[in-house]
Write an enzyme that holds these catalytic residues in place. Structure first.
Site, mmCIF file in Angstrom:
data_model
loop_
_atom_site.group_PDB
_atom_site.id
_atom_site.type_symbol
_atom_site.label_atom_id
_atom_site.label_comp_id
_atom_site.label_asym_id
_atom_site.label_seq_id
_atom_site.Cartn_x
_atom_site.Cartn_y
_atom_site.Cartn_z
ATOM 1 N N LYS A 100 12.514 2.461 -2.390
ATOM 2 C CA LYS A 100 11.339 2.461 -3.433
ATOM 3 C C LYS A 100 10.051 3.083 -3.002
ATOM 4 C CE LYS A 100 9.308 -1.745 -5.819
ATOM 5 N NZ LYS A 100 9.461 -3.329 -5.622
ATOM 6 N N SER A 138 10.119 -4.947 -10.145
ATOM 7 C CA SER A 138 9.519 -3.656 -9.762
ATOM 8 C C SER A 138 10.360 -2.836 -8.897
ATOM 9 C CB SER A 138 8.122 -3.982 -8.804
ATOM 10 O OG SER A 138 8.573 -4.778 -7.465
ATOM 11 N N SER A 161 11.789 -9.352 -7.383
ATOM 12 C CA SER A 161 11.725 -7.796 -7.762
ATOM 13 C C SER A 161 12.868 -6.996 -6.840
ATOM 14 C CB SER A 161 10.595 -7.136 -7.245
ATOM 15 O OG SER A 161 9.836 -7.182 -8.490
#
Length: 521
Positions: free
Chosen positions: A107, A187, A211
């Site tokens: 990420k 997210s 998330s």
């Protein structure tokens, strides 16, 4: 002091996948169903057997990214060093680690040497890191190839109470591979969508509240949010040091266990991880077998099963029946006081977001001009057309208005919710009923992306474990109206090995799931 979520008063995430109405071409990519194949393990065995090389494997996934990312928009950028890293693995006569040659995405709130870390914001477009975050260093030491960075919700969805999961000024909107007009949730949206679209065999996401487990659930994947303190948060753009953690998003439970083996462990720079080396399992794959539910006692948390549509409830009931048929004892239980968590949780997150983000920004390279949350807010206002075309920054402004971590309002809220979710909540219920884990639906099916309405969550169970800092594992349980929905298994601190064993046995007993039909331009 690190990680990220999808949050706004109560989480804001969810996804689905590319529908056949959104693109010019239709390309069924893989088999018609998911037969629980362990992608990481399968590729690792192929590499060790000499049936493929790391370079060939990397090229296969790069080709898939080129083919499918224009529609899914899950991959933000590619690491220019990936090909060289794969070539180095191929030159070695023996594999350097358990993940040798296996390609992964991380990420884009996680630092990697030589790459930009944006946290989804163009304010950090000059944040080129000179060293790896410890979890990335652990992955490389295990032999993994970091292919690139996954798109995400800007500032991990804590910028605005009206934010839309998966949108960032740095990367645009992530699309769900089961329906292009539907949210990828959370997210870690890009990490989930990339794996669901089979552009990568596995990815690392981060979670503060939902998330990891939400994007995994709505994209038909396994997501593991570890105990806070099992995995280092150093070098990760933070929201909350009391809730943030990184974890794997994978196709199967075994693949998640493989990745956890690599990333779990103590980090001197992250005090929360001081007990990680002592508390981690030697091998998280060791306890995985199809009979893992026999003799287990599981508590269905009845006050976490409300808010879901009838089809999700029915699918959950069928999944609980599978657990029982596989030898588990099922009890109905309640977690006390969870209706009182949200306000205090938001208070804690706002205070910690300001303090922790300021600490991270202060340590960024000199090329980064925006070194405090106040600087970022000013940047957003100055560049509103690019950064805030759909929603504002009310949560970031509320965070900036907080005082410091010595404020009694913060300290009392933090103490209350830890007590309520931990000692008096999850711990007390597990002890009272002698349970191995708690069970609930992860979240409802994905909803349409709507920048006016923001995210509309149809049920969620992530908050108690997130606030307590305890592990939470989501495993696909089926489809609702063509979109994936997951079942969550969560428990006390350091119980990852037990949760993985339970989740694996359920995964093996559950019917196979249809895969998304991916689209190409």
């Amino acid at each position: 002091m690190k990680a990220a979520l999808a949050f706004a008063p109560r989480i804001i995430f969810l996804s689905m996948v590319l529908s056949c109405t959104a693109s010019v071409g239709i390309a069924p990519v893989f088999a018609a169903s998911n037969d629980h194949s362990d992608e990481l393990q399968t590729q690792e065995q192929a590499l060790r057997a000499g049936k493929t090389t790391s370079t060939e494997l990397l090229q296969k996934y790069l080709d898939r990214i080129r083919q499918y990312n224009p529609n899914v928009n899950a991959v933000l950028n590619i690491d220019p060093q990936a090909s060289q890293a794969a070539a180095r693995v191929d030159l070695k006569k023996s594999t350097p680690g358990p993940l040798a040659g296996l390609p992964l995405l991380i990420k884009d709130n996680i630092d990697a040497q030589g790459m930009i870390t944006t946290a989804g914001s163009i304010a950090l477009s000059q944040n080129v890191q000179q060293k790896d975050a410890p979890l990335v260093a652990r992955l490389r030491a295990a032999g993994a190839i970091i292919v690139g960075k996954a798109n995400l919700s800007e500032w991990a969805n804590l910028r605005s109470s009206k934010s839309s999961s998966g949108w960032s000024s740095a990367g645009g909107q992530v699309r769900n591979p089961y329906g292009a007009d539907y949210s990828p949730c959370g997210s870690s949206s890009g990490s989930g969508a990339a794996v669901a679209a089979r552009m990568i065999p596995a990815a690392i996401g981060t979670e503060t509240d939902g998330s990891i487990v939400c994007p995994a659930s709505v994209n038909g994947l396994v997501g593991l949010k570890p105990t806070v303190g099992l995995v280092s948060r150093t070098g990760i753009v933070p929201i909350s040091h009391s809730q943030d953690t990184a974890g794997p998003i994978t196709l199967t439970v075994r693949d998640s266990a493989m990745l956890l083996n690599a990333i779990a462990g103590s980090d001197p720079q992250d005090p929360a991880t001081k007990d990680a080396d002592r508390r981690r399992a030697k091998d998280y794959t060791a306890g995985l077998n199809k009979h893992g539910l026999q003799g287990k006692r599981l508590g269905v948390v009845t006050n976490l099963t409300a808010g879901y549509d009838a089809e999700t409830k029915l699918l959950f009931e069928r999944s609980v029946a599978i657990l029982k048929a596989q030898g588990a004892t099922i009890l109905n239980v309640e977690l006390p006081g969870i209706e009182n968590i949200d306000k205090d949780e938001l208070t804690v997150l706002l205070y910690e977001f300001k303090a922790d983000l300021n600490a991270y920004l202060a340590g960024t390279p000199a090329s980064v001009k925006y070194r405090t949350m106040a600087d970022v807010i000013t940047f957003n206002n100055t560049h509103a057309a690019q950064v805030m075309p759909y929603f504002g920054q009310d949560l970031m402004e509320q965070a900036q208005a907080t005082t410091n971590l010595n404020d009694p309002a913060y300290l009392h809220a933090a103490a209350r919710i830890k007590q309520l979710t931990g000692k008096e909540g999850i711990d007390a219920v597990i002890a009272k009923y002698k349970l191995d884990a708690l069970v609930a639906p992860t979240t409802g099916p994905a909803w349409a992306i709507d920048y006016q309405a923001g995210d509309v969550v149809d049920g969620s169970s992530s908050t108690p474990a997130a606030v307590a800092g305890y592990p939470d594992l989501t495993v696909p349980m089926g489809l609702v109206r063509g979109f994936p929905v997951g079942i969550s298994f969560f428990g006390g601190a350091w119980s990852e090995a037990r949760l993985l064993a339970i989740g694996y046995a359920f995964e093996q007993a559950r019917p196979a799931l249809p895969l998304p039909v991916l689209l190409t331009k």
